[in-house]
Design a protein around this motif. Structure first.
Motif, short mmCIF file in Angstrom:
data_model
loop_
_atom_site.label_atom_id
_atom_site.label_comp_id
_atom_site.label_asym_id
_atom_site.label_seq_id
_atom_site.Cartn_x
_atom_site.Cartn_y
_atom_site.Cartn_z
N MET A 36 7.22 -1.95 -6.20
CA MET A 36 6.68 -1.70 -4.69
C MET A 36 7.24 -0.41 -4.36
O MET A 36 6.49 0.22 -3.35
N ARG A 37 8.48 -0.12 -4.90
CA ARG A 37 8.93 1.16 -4.39
C ARG A 37 7.93 2.31 -4.96
O ARG A 37 7.65 3.29 -4.36
N TYR A 38 7.13 2.22 -6.18
CA TYR A 38 6.42 3.05 -6.69
C TYR A 38 5.23 3.27 -5.83
O TYR A 38 4.74 4.03 -5.60
N LEU A 39 4.56 2.04 -5.28
CA LEU A 39 3.22 1.85 -4.56
C LEU A 39 3.63 2.30 -3.24
O LEU A 39 2.60 2.82 -2.66
N LEU A 40 4.61 1.61 -2.66
CA LEU A 40 4.59 2.03 -1.10
C LEU A 40 5.94 2.77 -0.74
O LEU A 40 5.96 2.99 0.46
N GLY A 41 6.82 3.34 -1.40
CA GLY A 41 7.96 4.01 -1.18
C GLY A 41 9.15 2.88 -0.81
O GLY A 41 9.09 1.78 -0.99
#
Length: 96
Positions: A36-41
């Motif tokens: 999710m960090r990769y997708l949304l920060g």
């Protein structure tokens, strides 16, 4: 995993439209956080009303006594009392 520049906007629009947005995944928090960090920060949690990781589906939907742990911002776990799975299921039902 393909990153979409439209994903943050879509999730924001859903919430602004009064929808409850949630994740229910069998993946553990460390993997979910990475993806999710990769997708949304780094502020990905702000896009969701409820995030359930390590859900052990389909047991999550059937066994009201599965243990549930809240992941704190520092990564530590807080054990939620018996019946936690039932409470989480009720939250999901309200979200749908």
């Amino acid at each position: 995993i393909w990153r979409s520049p439209e994903l943050p906007r879509m999730l924001t629009q859903l919430r602004r439209g009064g929808k409850q947005v949630f994740i229910l995944t069998n993946s553990l928090f460390d993997y979910t956080d990475l993806v999710m960090r990769y997708l949304l920060g780094s502020d990905w949690l702000s896009y969701f009303d409820l995030v359930i990781c390590g859900a052990r589906k389909p047991g999550f939907l059937l066994d009201p006594y599965l243990p549930i742990f809240q992941v704190r911002p520092d990564g530590s776990l807080l054990n939620i009392e018996m019946g936690g799975a039932q409470h989480a299921r009720e939250e999901l039902q309200r979200s749908c």
